[in-house]
Design a protein around this motif. Structure first.
Motif, PDB file in Angstrom:
ATOM      1  N   LEU A 178       0.833  -1.204   0.000  1.00 17.21           N
ATOM      2  CA  LEU A 178       0.000   0.000   0.000  1.00 17.21           C
ATOM      3  C   LEU A 178       0.864   1.249   0.000  1.00 17.21           C
ATOM      4  CD1 LEU A 178      -2.606  -1.060   2.731  1.00 17.21           C
ATOM      5  CD2 LEU A 178      -2.946  -1.081   0.244  1.00 17.21           C
ATOM      6  N   PHE A 179       0.287   2.370  -0.460  1.00 17.60           N
ATOM      7  CA  PHE A 179       0.936   3.669  -0.344  1.00 17.60           C
ATOM      8  C   PHE A 179       0.560   4.244   1.022  1.00 17.60           C
ATOM      9  CE2 PHE A 179       0.346   3.149  -4.972  1.00 17.60           C
ATOM     10  CZ  PHE A 179       1.667   3.299  -5.391  1.00 17.60           C
ATOM     11  N   PRO A 180       1.499   4.329   1.954  1.00 15.77           N
ATOM     12  CA  PRO A 180       1.134   4.662   3.337  1.00 15.77           C
ATOM     13  C   PRO A 180       0.566   6.058   3.525  1.00 15.77           C
ATOM     14  CG  PRO A 180       3.524   4.634   3.058  1.00 15.77           C
ATOM     15  CD  PRO A 180       2.936   4.060   1.809  1.00 15.77           C
ATOM     16  N   THR A 181       0.887   7.013   2.623  1.00 12.45           N
ATOM     17  CA  THR A 181       0.429   8.390   2.817  1.00 12.45           C
ATOM     18  C   THR A 181      -0.855   8.715   2.058  1.00 12.45           C
ATOM     19  OG1 THR A 181       1.844   9.172   0.998  1.00 12.45           O
ATOM     20  CG2 THR A 181       2.774   9.206   3.233  1.00 12.45           C
ATOM     21  N   LEU A 182      -1.372   7.766   1.275  1.00 13.12           N
ATOM     22  CA  LEU A 182      -2.638   7.990   0.581  1.00 13.12           C
ATOM     23  C   LEU A 182      -3.801   7.601   1.481  1.00 13.12           C
ATOM     24  CD1 LEU A 182      -2.067   6.701  -3.072  1.00 13.12           C
ATOM     25  CD2 LEU A 182      -1.808   9.022  -2.180  1.00 13.12           C
ATOM     26  N   THR A 183      -4.905   8.313   1.351  1.00 16.61           N
ATOM     27  CA  THR A 183      -6.100   7.931   2.089  1.00 16.61           C
ATOM     28  C   THR A 183      -6.713   6.684   1.466  1.00 16.61           C
ATOM     29  OG1 THR A 183      -7.630   9.219   0.734  1.00 16.61           O
ATOM     30  CG2 THR A 183      -6.566  10.367   2.590  1.00 16.61           C
ATOM     31  N   VAL A 184      -7.652   6.097   2.181  1.00 20.26           N
ATOM     32  CA  VAL A 184      -8.377   4.947   1.644  1.00 20.26           C
ATOM     33  C   VAL A 184      -9.061   5.314   0.336  1.00 20.26           C
ATOM     34  CG1 VAL A 184     -10.329   3.387   2.063  1.00 20.26           C
ATOM     35  CG2 VAL A 184      -8.686   3.863   3.901  1.00 20.26           C
ATOM     36  N   LEU A 185      -9.710   6.458   0.300  1.00 20.36           N
ATOM     37  CA  LEU A 185     -10.399   6.892  -0.912  1.00 20.36           C
ATOM     38  C   LEU A 185      -9.419   7.103  -2.059  1.00 20.36           C
ATOM     39  CD1 LEU A 185     -13.016   7.752  -2.282  1.00 20.36           C
ATOM     40  CD2 LEU A 185     -12.627  10.081  -1.426  1.00 20.36           C
ATOM     41  N   GLU A 186      -8.289   7.740  -1.786  1.00 16.43           N
ATOM     42  CA  GLU A 186      -7.291   7.970  -2.835  1.00 16.43           C
ATOM     43  C   GLU A 186      -6.721   6.640  -3.340  1.00 16.43           C
ATOM     44  OE1 GLU A 186      -5.594  12.323  -1.326  1.00 16.43           O
ATOM     45  OE2 GLU A 186      -4.726  10.454  -0.552  1.00 16.43           O
ATOM     46  N   THR A 187      -6.480   5.721  -2.430  1.00 17.09           N
ATOM     47  CA  THR A 187      -5.939   4.411  -2.809  1.00 17.09           C
ATOM     48  C   THR A 187      -6.897   3.674  -3.733  1.00 17.09           C
ATOM     49  OG1 THR A 187      -4.720   4.231  -0.732  1.00 17.09           O
ATOM     50  CG2 THR A 187      -5.133   2.192  -1.935  1.00 17.09           C
ATOM     51  N   LEU A 188      -8.170   3.643  -3.366  1.00 13.30           N
ATOM     52  CA  LEU A 188      -9.156   2.927  -4.178  1.00 13.30           C
ATOM     53  C   LEU A 188      -9.410   3.652  -5.494  1.00 13.30           C
ATOM     54  CD1 LEU A 188     -11.639   1.867  -1.355  1.00 13.30           C
ATOM     55  CD2 LEU A 188      -9.929   0.451  -2.517  1.00 13.30           C
ATOM     56  N   ALA A 189      -9.416   4.987  -5.468  1.00 16.65           N
ATOM     57  CA  ALA A 189      -9.594   5.752  -6.705  1.00 16.65           C
ATOM     58  C   ALA A 189      -8.439   5.503  -7.661  1.00 16.65           C
ATOM     59  CB  ALA A 189      -9.720   7.242  -6.393  1.00 16.65           C
ATOM     60  N   MET A 194     -14.903   8.165  -8.245  1.00 13.03           N
ATOM     61  CA  MET A 194     -15.192   8.313  -6.823  1.00 13.03           C
ATOM     62  C   MET A 194     -16.345   7.415  -6.390  1.00 13.03           C
ATOM     63  SD  MET A 194     -12.938  10.427  -5.779  1.00 13.03           S
ATOM     64  CE  MET A 194     -13.485  11.157  -4.241  1.00 13.03           C
ATOM     65  N   LYS A 195     -17.332   7.281  -7.266  1.00  9.99           N
ATOM     66  CA  LYS A 195     -18.479   6.428  -6.946  1.00  9.99           C
ATOM     67  C   LYS A 195     -18.045   4.973  -6.809  1.00  9.99           C
ATOM     68  CE  LYS A 195     -23.150   5.283  -8.529  1.00  9.99           C
ATOM     69  NZ  LYS A 195     -24.181   5.528  -9.578  1.00  9.99           N
ATOM     70  N   GLN A 196     -17.199   4.505  -7.723  1.00 10.78           N
ATOM     71  CA  GLN A 196     -16.718   3.129  -7.658  1.00 10.78           C
ATOM     72  C   GLN A 196     -15.817   2.916  -6.436  1.00 10.78           C
ATOM     73  OE1 GLN A 196     -15.447   1.312 -11.544  1.00 10.78           O
ATOM     74  NE2 GLN A 196     -15.917   3.362 -12.321  1.00 10.78           N
ATOM     75  N   ALA A 197     -14.980   3.910  -6.134  1.00  8.86           N
ATOM     76  CA  ALA A 197     -14.114   3.803  -4.965  1.00  8.86           C
ATOM     77  C   ALA A 197     -14.935   3.728  -3.684  1.00  8.86           C
ATOM     78  CB  ALA A 197     -13.156   4.987  -4.915  1.00  8.86           C
ATOM     79  N   SER A 198     -15.970   4.518  -3.595  1.00  7.98           N
ATOM     80  CA  SER A 198     -16.833   4.494  -2.412  1.00  7.98           C
ATOM     81  C   SER A 198     -17.563   3.168  -2.291  1.00  7.98           C
ATOM     82  CB  SER A 198     -17.838   5.651  -2.474  1.00  7.98           C
ATOM     83  OG  SER A 198     -17.179   6.897  -2.417  1.00  7.98           O
ATOM     84  N   ALA A 199     -17.989   2.609  -3.425  1.00 12.25           N
ATOM     85  CA  ALA A 199     -18.674   1.313  -3.405  1.00 12.25           C
ATOM     86  C   ALA A 199     -17.732   0.212  -2.925  1.00 12.25           C
ATOM     87  CB  ALA A 199     -19.216   0.986  -4.796  1.00 12.25           C
ATOM     88  N   LEU A 200     -16.468   0.270  -3.358  1.00 12.36           N
ATOM     89  CA  LEU A 200     -15.484  -0.702  -2.886  1.00 12.36           C
ATOM     90  C   LEU A 200     -15.274  -0.575  -1.381  1.00 12.36           C
ATOM     91  CD1 LEU A 200     -12.838  -0.477  -5.743  1.00 12.36           C
ATOM     92  CD2 LEU A 200     -14.009  -2.568  -5.032  1.00 12.36           C
ATOM     93  N   ALA A 201     -15.189   0.666  -0.899  1.00 12.11           N
ATOM     94  CA  ALA A 201     -15.018   0.892   0.537  1.00 12.11           C
ATOM     95  C   ALA A 201     -16.180   0.304   1.319  1.00 12.11           C
ATOM     96  CB  ALA A 201     -14.879   2.389   0.816  1.00 12.11           C
ATOM     97  N   ASP A 202     -17.377   0.420   0.784  1.00 14.87           N
ATOM     98  CA  ASP A 202     -18.551  -0.131   1.452  1.00 14.87           C
ATOM     99  C   ASP A 202     -18.486  -1.655   1.501  1.00 14.87           C
ATOM    100  OD1 ASP A 202     -21.222   0.214   2.629  1.00 14.87           O
ATOM    101  OD2 ASP A 202     -21.929  -0.747   0.792  1.00 14.87           O
ATOM    102  N   ILE A 255      -7.028  -6.119  -0.211  1.00 16.51           N
ATOM    103  CA  ILE A 255      -7.939  -6.989  -0.961  1.00 16.51           C
ATOM    104  C   ILE A 255      -8.879  -6.149  -1.814  1.00 16.51           C
ATOM    105  CG2 ILE A 255      -9.708  -8.780  -0.779  1.00 16.51           C
ATOM    106  CD1 ILE A 255      -8.450  -9.535   1.945  1.00 16.51           C
ATOM    107  N   ALA A 256      -9.335  -5.016  -1.298  1.00 17.77           N
ATOM    108  CA  ALA A 256     -10.197  -4.116  -2.066  1.00 17.77           C
ATOM    109  C   ALA A 256      -9.481  -3.594  -3.301  1.00 17.77           C
ATOM    110  CB  ALA A 256     -10.659  -2.956  -1.188  1.00 17.77           C
TER     111      ALA A 256
END
Length: 251
Positions: free
Chosen positions: A91-102, A126-134, A159-160
């Motif tokens: 993982l990129f340690p300084t990216l947020t969860v949203l930034e990582t998934l985006a 952003m919509k797809q990243a949010s859906a993955l987070a969910d 895994i996401a």
């Protein structure tokens, strides 16, 4: 007759005079949850590296949905739907969860490291990243940087990220390794909820997780397949008890 999601035929890998993978024929049925287990030194890592293109086989072949992919590199296999996670988080340690998934979504769609440039792409990404987070129970930490997450959440994020590639076959390399006991159940629940159009291979030492998750189990020993069967069949096999579970055959 349906095509297997993943298959190897008499796969061999030699390093000089050492045979690390010895005529392994392996079948992953479509939609299956299949665990790959074995003692340390059994050849699991070498086998996974052969599946994913990190290593080239000495002989034999790897088929993905009936297509021989033995000559493809790592990225070619990912593009065809064969995706893996690693024992150690990538993982990129300084990216947020949203930034990582985006970023993962944008890489999949060919936008590279500038996911916001294509006209109209930002909202969709952003919509797809949010859906993955969910899906992976990360909505509450969407704005947190990866390094601040609990280790269990970091595993879920990795895994996401893999799932963002829309895999046909997902290889999970010890997803519960190092995760506290109370977080392992969460990981198992998330894995159980993944859609059945994704076939999963789990490499794991946590036998409770293996037996709870897997439809089928393949046991590797000294680079060869010792046995293959259901959780009940494998757990009751005296050879498995002897070499993997640490029980003497006469017990």
């Amino acid at each position: 007759m349906s095509t297997n999601a993943l298959e190897t035929r008499q796969l061999v890998k030699r390093f000089g005079g050492i045979t690390a993978t010895d005529n392994v024929s392996f079948t992953l049925e479509q939609g299956s949850r299949h665990a790959l287990i074995g003692p340390n030194g059994a050849g699991k890592t070498t086998f996974i590296n052969l599946l994913t293109g990190v290593l080239n086989p000495t002989s034999g072949c790897v088929l993905l949905n009936g297509e021989d992919i033995s000559g493809l590199g790592i990225h070619g296999r990912v593009r065809r739907g064969l995706v893996r996670t690693f024992q150690i988080n990538q993982l990129f340690p300084t990216l947020t969860v949203l930034e990582t998934l985006a970023l993962a979504v944008s890489e999949r769609d060919g936008f590279g490291r500038n996911p916001w440039r294509p006209a109209g792409s930002r909202h969709g990404i952003m919509k797809q990243a949010s859906a993955l987070a969910d899906t992976f129970l990360l909505t509450d930490v969407l704005r947190n940087i990866a390094s601040s997450l609990s280790y269990g959440q970091q595993r879920l994020l990795e895994i996401a990220v893999a799932f963002a590639s829309r895999p046909k076959v997902l290889l999970l390399d010890e997803p519960a390794a190092g995760v506290p006991e109370h977080d392992r159940a969460t990981i198992l629940d998330v894995l159980a909820s993944l859609p059945r159009d994704v076939s999963v291979v789990l490499i794991e030492h946590d036998m409770d997780l293996v037996f709870s998750f897997a439809d089928m189990i393949t046991v590797l020993v000294s680079g060869s397949v010792l046995t293959r069967g259901s959780a009940d069949q494998v757990s009751s096999d005296p050879r498995v008890k002897a070499v993997y579970l640490g029980e003497a055959e006469h017990e």
